[in-house]
Design a protein around this motif. Structure first.
Motif, PDB file in Angstrom:
ATOM      1  N   LEU A 187       5.865   1.048  -0.379  1.00  0.00           N
ATOM      2  CA  LEU A 187       4.889   1.935  -1.018  1.00  0.00           C
ATOM      3  C   LEU A 187       5.283   3.403  -0.896  1.00  0.00           C
ATOM      4  O   LEU A 187       4.534   4.281  -1.316  1.00  0.00           O
ATOM      5  N   ALA A 188       6.451   3.671  -0.334  1.00  0.00           N
ATOM      6  CA  ALA A 188       6.831   5.045  -0.025  1.00  0.00           C
ATOM      7  C   ALA A 188       7.044   5.902  -1.263  1.00  0.00           C
ATOM      8  O   ALA A 188       6.929   7.114  -1.205  1.00  0.00           O
ATOM      9  N   LYS A 189       7.362   5.279  -2.404  1.00  0.00           N
ATOM     10  CA  LYS A 189       7.686   6.059  -3.599  1.00  0.00           C
ATOM     11  C   LYS A 189       6.486   6.273  -4.512  1.00  0.00           C
ATOM     12  O   LYS A 189       6.611   6.833  -5.596  1.00  0.00           O
ATOM     13  N   THR A 190       5.289   5.829  -4.084  1.00  0.00           N
ATOM     14  CA  THR A 190       4.105   5.926  -4.934  1.00  0.00           C
ATOM     15  C   THR A 190       3.121   6.933  -4.375  1.00  0.00           C
ATOM     16  O   THR A 190       2.841   6.942  -3.175  1.00  0.00           O
ATOM     17  N   TRP A 191       2.585   7.765  -5.258  1.00  0.00           N
ATOM     18  CA  TRP A 191       1.582   8.753  -4.863  1.00  0.00           C
ATOM     19  C   TRP A 191       0.403   8.053  -4.179  1.00  0.00           C
ATOM     20  O   TRP A 191      -0.124   7.061  -4.661  1.00  0.00           O
ATOM     21  N   GLY A 192       0.010   8.566  -3.024  1.00  0.00           N
ATOM     22  CA  GLY A 192      -1.092   7.988  -2.272  1.00  0.00           C
ATOM     23  C   GLY A 192      -0.678   6.904  -1.313  1.00  0.00           C
ATOM     24  O   GLY A 192      -1.502   6.420  -0.541  1.00  0.00           O
ATOM     25  N   GLY A 193       0.597   6.476  -1.354  1.00  0.00           N
ATOM     26  CA  GLY A 193       1.035   5.434  -0.452  1.00  0.00           C
ATOM     27  C   GLY A 193       0.408   4.084  -0.734  1.00  0.00           C
ATOM     28  O   GLY A 193       0.324   3.228   0.145  1.00  0.00           O
ATOM     29  N   LYS A 194      -0.054   3.860  -1.984  1.00  0.00           N
ATOM     30  CA  LYS A 194      -0.666   2.604  -2.389  1.00  0.00           C
ATOM     31  C   LYS A 194      -0.099   2.200  -3.742  1.00  0.00           C
ATOM     32  O   LYS A 194       0.392   3.046  -4.484  1.00  0.00           O
ATOM     33  N   PRO A 195      -0.197   0.917  -4.102  1.00  0.00           N
ATOM     34  CA  PRO A 195       0.304   0.508  -5.421  1.00  0.00           C
ATOM     35  C   PRO A 195      -0.476   1.187  -6.541  1.00  0.00           C
ATOM     36  O   PRO A 195      -1.673   1.479  -6.392  1.00  0.00           O
ATOM     37  N   PHE A 196       0.182   1.424  -7.655  1.00  0.00           N
ATOM     38  CA  PHE A 196      -0.459   2.105  -8.777  1.00  0.00           C
ATOM     39  C   PHE A 196      -1.581   1.254  -9.373  1.00  0.00           C
ATOM     40  O   PHE A 196      -2.667   1.742  -9.664  1.00  0.00           O
ATOM     41  N   PHE A 197      -1.323  -0.046  -9.579  1.00  0.00           N
ATOM     42  CA  PHE A 197      -2.323  -0.941 -10.169  1.00  0.00           C
ATOM     43  C   PHE A 197      -3.224  -1.484  -9.063  1.00  0.00           C
ATOM     44  O   PHE A 197      -2.795  -2.275  -8.234  1.00  0.00           O
ATOM     45  N   LYS A 198      -4.481  -1.065  -9.075  1.00  0.00           N
ATOM     46  CA  LYS A 198      -5.419  -1.455  -8.047  1.00  0.00           C
ATOM     47  C   LYS A 198      -6.468  -2.434  -8.555  1.00  0.00           C
ATOM     48  O   LYS A 198      -7.338  -2.861  -7.799  1.00  0.00           O
ATOM     49  N   GLU A 199      -6.438  -2.796  -9.819  1.00  0.00           N
ATOM     50  CA  GLU A 199      -7.369  -3.780 -10.359  1.00  0.00           C
ATOM     51  C   GLU A 199      -6.604  -5.048 -10.716  1.00  0.00           C
ATOM     52  O   GLU A 199      -5.486  -4.986 -11.234  1.00  0.00           O
ATOM     53  N   GLN A 200      -7.221  -6.203 -10.461  1.00  0.00           N
ATOM     54  CA  GLN A 200      -6.577  -7.483 -10.689  1.00  0.00           C
ATOM     55  C   GLN A 200      -6.145  -7.623 -12.150  1.00  0.00           C
ATOM     56  O   GLN A 200      -6.846  -7.213 -13.070  1.00  0.00           O
TER      57      GLN A 200
END
Length: 474
Positions: A318-331
């Motif tokens: 997750l280091a390369k994504t803003w916020g340290g979280k995956p971009f897609f957060k909805e199923q």
């Protein structure tokens, strides 16, 4: 079909405008797309009857069409100007927002100017230790993190960059690259090769530089050229893998009442093949995404999440994504549009894929379903009536499957099932997990097919055939 683009956007924004539907139908009729024209005429209702059965001169509706198109184009220009102005204002506000102390630190930057100097400009003076005077810590150069947003500025589509945290160098080290998602109606369109819309770079204690790469306003080139484009391409691929894995974890929990303990729980032979396979990146991302899902369900921040606010402290997948979280957060979900013969894979408002499909007209049921099982080579054949892949819709005898009659894709020739080409069904089979929600209705999806050249595939390690059952899908 030059006018149809704006007319389609107009009716999506104003579905109750009967005249808009009528004009769009005339565009389709003029170009020989009679099925789509008839659908629009049905939506137009009394307006269609009034114009088609009366002696009203055609120049009257043409004049109306011209005015409507002018209004739509003018609105587009106003929205684009407003977005650009918003970006500039938000960046200007950075100069007025004081920096906030990092935990355990006592030193605060006195100001947060927004620098407009181009990429590569000489940095401010540094101390002998390599840190800028007054900085909390040195900025890590050439560290690029990514996110994506609606084209034209800060928009919807995922975790969006917020200006205020950038005033402290601990929250953004190096450079944030924002990839742009095109908007069509209510949707944002995903692409493996999203362009870089702009970058924001930390140049020291509270100092940022903003650089746009919008070709409409700037003839600018990326500072790292092919290198950044390659990193962006790798990042979009990682987000698709993480979207599949996160959705599989959620589907497993919804079905079994508990979270998977190991990645292997999602990769068992049929009928336990929640996912068709995996990748090296998904193996690395399983534990972080599992912990993120568990923490999210409990309403808590994942361990270290606050430190990851701007991506500077994130490590691993997750280091390369803003916020340290995956971009897609909805199923992930599947949406089938019977009026346009399209099947889309979506997450929230973002369309990841938009395929052309064959249907059965009124024989194809409308409603909400889930993928209840996924089988390779239904009835033991890859070249049979159902092609090489099949995904059954819960509680029905219908499925999304391949076909040995590719000419039927795009037509209403099935007995109700959703038919797909071989390449499309095999990608969809790998891209969505068992338990994926499916919505079948009329209208809502764009006409444009959205399929990348680089197909999504996973490495299959388990048996996903079902020789014990003969399928009689419709």
């Amino acid at each position: 079909m030059g006018n149809s683009h704006y007319l389609k956007k107009y009716v999506q924004m104003h579905p109750d405008n009967k005249m808009g539907w009528y004009l769009l139908g005339k565009e389709y009729e003029k170009n020989g797309q009679h099925g789509k024209a008839n659908y629009c005429f049905n939506q137009a209702g009394g307006v269609f009857e009034a114009f088609e059965t009366s002696k009203m001169p055609s120049d009257i509706w043409k004049e109306y069409e011209s005015k409507l198109l002018q209004q739509a184009e003018a609105k587009d220009r106003r929205v684009l100007r407003a977005r650009r102005t918003l970006v500039v204002l938000m960046l200007m506000l950075l100069a007025l927002v004081p920096s906030v102390d990092a935990p355990g630190r006592s030193m605060v930057a006195e100001e947060a100017p927004v620098s407009s100097k181009p990429e590569g400009a000489a940095p401010a003076e540094e101390s002998q230790g390599g840190k800028r005077q007054g900085s909390v810590q040195a900025v890590v150069k050439n560290q690029t993190i990514f996110t994506a947003a609606q084209e034209g500025g800060f928009g919807a589509g995922g975790p969006q960059p917020v200006p205020a945290p950038f005033t402290h160098p601990n929250l953004l080290q190096g450079r944030l690259a924002v990839l742009e998602l095109k908007k069509q109606g209510q949707w944002l369109l995903w692409n493996r090769r999203l362009p870089v819309g702009y970058t924001i770079e930390n140049n020291g204690p509270g100092s940022l530089s903003y650089q746009s790469y919008d070709p409409k306003t700037c003839n600018c080139k990326l500072p790292d050229g092919d290198e950044m484009a390659g990193e962006a391409f790798a990042w979009t691929g990682e987000q698709e893998q993480q979207a599949l894995l996160f959705s599989a974890i959620q589907a497993y929990k919804n079905n079994t009442g508990r979270y998977p303990e190991r990645l292997e729980d999602l990769l068992r032979p049929f009928p336990g093949n929640w996912m068709s396979g995996t990748t090296d990146g998904m193996k690395e991302a399983f534990q972080p995404l599992l912990q993120d899902a568990i923490a999210g369900a409990a309403g808590k921040e994942p361990d270290g999440g606050k430190q990851n606010a701007g991506g500077a402290k994130a490590v691993g997948p997750l280091a390369k994504t803003w916020g340290g979280k995956p971009f897609f957060k909805e199923q992930l979900q599947i949406v089938v549009d019977k009026s346009s013969h399209r099947l889309a894979v979506v997450s929230g408002r973002v369309i990841l894929r938009n395929y052309k499909v064959g249907l059965g007209g009124d024989r194809t049921p409308e409603g909400k379903y889930v993928i209840s099982d996924k089988v390779m080579n239904p009835n033991g054949r890859a070249d049979g009536d159902f092609g090489s892949r099949g995904m059954q819709l819960s509680g029905t005898n219908y499925a999304i499957h391949g076909t040995n009659d590719p000419s039927s894709v795009g037509e209403d020739e099935s007995q109700g099932c959703v038919r797909m080409s071989k390449a499309d069904i095999e990608e969809l089979f790998d891209l969505v997990p068992m338990g994926t929600p499916v919505l079948i209705s009329k209208g809502g999806l764009p006409d444009d097919v959205l399929v990348p050249k680089e197909r999504f595939h996973t490495k299959r390690e388990q048996d996903q055939t079902n020789p014990r059952k003969t399928y009689h899908w419709l």
